[in-house]
Structure formats: C-alpha cells, structure tokens
Design an enzyme around this catalytic site. Sequence first.
Site, PDB file in Angstrom:
ATOM      1  N   SER A  52       0.855  -1.314   0.145  1.00  0.00           N
ATOM      2  CA  SER A  52      -0.177   0.124   0.177  1.00  0.00           C
ATOM      3  C   SER A  52       0.811   1.162   0.200  1.00  0.00           C
ATOM      4  CB  SER A  52      -0.972   0.039   1.182  1.00  0.00           C
ATOM      5  OG  SER A  52      -0.325   0.042   2.497  1.00  0.00           O
ATOM      6  N   CYS A  82      -6.613  -6.702   0.401  1.00  0.00           N
ATOM      7  CA  CYS A  82      -5.501  -6.459   1.098  1.00  0.00           C
ATOM      8  C   CYS A  82      -4.740  -4.853   1.082  1.00  0.00           C
ATOM      9  CB  CYS A  82      -4.316  -7.693   0.700  1.00  0.00           C
ATOM     10  SG  CYS A  82      -3.155  -8.093   1.725  1.00  0.00           S
ATOM     11  N   ILE A 140      -1.912 -12.607   3.251  1.00  0.00           N
ATOM     12  CA  ILE A 140      -0.299 -12.452   3.046  1.00  0.00           C
ATOM     13  C   ILE A 140      -0.145 -10.837   3.771  1.00  0.00           C
ATOM     14  CG2 ILE A 140       1.404 -12.213   1.271  1.00  0.00           C
ATOM     15  CD1 ILE A 140      -0.494 -13.829  -0.831  1.00  0.00           C
ATOM     16  N   ARG A 141       0.574 -10.933   4.820  1.00  0.00           N
ATOM     17  CA  ARG A 141       0.858  -9.760   5.375  1.00  0.00           C
ATOM     18  C   ARG A 141      -0.243  -8.868   5.560  1.00  0.00           C
ATOM     19  NH1 ARG A 141       4.513  -6.245   4.001  1.00  0.00           N
ATOM     20  NH2 ARG A 141       4.269  -6.717   1.888  1.00  0.00           N
ATOM     21  N   HIS A 176      -6.979 -12.293  -0.182  1.00  0.00           N
ATOM     22  CA  HIS A 176      -6.752 -12.278  -1.825  1.00  0.00           C
ATOM     23  C   HIS A 176      -7.757 -13.262  -2.725  1.00  0.00           C
ATOM     24  CE1 HIS A 176      -3.430  -9.871  -1.790  1.00  0.00           C
ATOM     25  NE2 HIS A 176      -2.974 -10.487  -0.473  1.00  0.00           N
ATOM     26  N   GLU A 178      -8.528 -13.141  -5.716  1.00  0.00           N
ATOM     27  CA  GLU A 178      -7.929 -13.425  -6.963  1.00  0.00           C
ATOM     28  C   GLU A 178      -6.924 -14.293  -6.808  1.00  0.00           C
ATOM     29  OE1 GLU A 178      -7.227 -11.008  -4.680  1.00  0.00           O
ATOM     30  OE2 GLU A 178      -5.362 -10.390  -4.817  1.00  0.00           O
TER      31      GLU A 178
END
Length: 198
Positions: A52, A82, A140-141, A176, A178
Amino acid sequence: MSSTPVIGVLALQGDVREHLAALDTAGAAARAVRRPEELDAVDGLVLPGGESTTISKLAVLFGLLEPLRARVRSGLPVYGTCAGMIMLADKILDPRSGQETVGGIDMIVRRNAFGRQNESFEAAVEVRDVPGGPVEGVFIRAPWVESVGAAAEVLAEHEGHIVAVRQGTALATSFHPELTGDHRLHALFAGMVRQAGR
Ligand code: GLN
C-alpha cells in the site's frame, strides 16, 4: 451500461493480472488503469493487493490520487483486496509517513496486523452476501479492520478480527480471492457494479 460492466484494475503495483483474470471469469470486461483517462472509462475499479505504501506513492506520482478520490466520492464502485483494502480506508492506524489513502470506507485498518510474510496463511472465511459456503481466504501480510463507522457493514471476521467490509458501493477484504480459483467475491462486486449502473 450493457450487462457486461467495464471494471478496471488499478495497475500501479501488485497482483493486477490475477484480478484481470478473475474479473473476466466473473463476467466483466477487465481493463488495466494507470492514467486518469483510463479511470474515466470504467464502471467500477479493483484496487489490488501489493504494497500500500508503494501504491500510494505511485498514485500521487501518476496524478491519480485526486481523480480516484473524486470518483469514489461520486459513487464509483470499488473493491480493494489487502493493500487495496488499506487504500480504501478512511484511516490507517499505523501509516508510513506520507502514506495517503483514497478512502471511501469509514474504517480504521491496521497494516500487517496478521504478522509478517512468513506468517501468511489460508483459512476458510464465511462472507455475508456470498452464498455457497465459506471462501478460501489467502492472507499475506494482511491488514485487519480495527473498527468501522456506522455506515460500514461487516461482512466477515476471522478469529474475532474484521476481514471484510462493505459500505454502499465500496467493498474491501483483507484476503486475496484473486489468488484462488473461487471468484464469488469478484462476481459479488461485478453485481454491485451492474446495480450501480442501473
Ligand atoms: N502489508 C501490505 C501493505 O501494507 C499488504 C500486503 C498485501 O497486499 N498482500 O500494503
């Protein structure tokens, strides 16, 4: 709008290709968005996972931050995963200095809340508005949502932490979809875009 909505994926950094493929499968016409003119041409927009702080910096550099804010304010349907969820938060609890968000969802997010890269995990997540059983959440994180305002609706929690939120035409997940073969969240979003275009 025809029955095939045009949905952009903000393509500054992150897992853009995976979202384009998932949107295609979900019945949308998917397009990468890097420039303000490309933003003007979409009916909805996905903000992908990635980093980000980098997405924020590049959005400023590409002259996209203000156009993004303006279009989201005027009701452009958006879906953030995310890092994309962080971009849609009105407030970040622990921003890097100078880190900007687009905003749009009245929520406070905590970055990297579920731990570091090597603490990434998958878990079954039951999501309100997504029929057919839990989705496979890939974290993920991942951020979580510390709190939401009155206008935002919590769609899912994992171990007591909010991981999916909807506010009007804005949707965000910590995880996620995707990256899995299950595109029910992209289908939900494509439906929101169709609805908004009516
Ligand atoms: N921790 C990342 C961030 O702050 C998000 C990670 C991700 O998108 N998988 O942007």
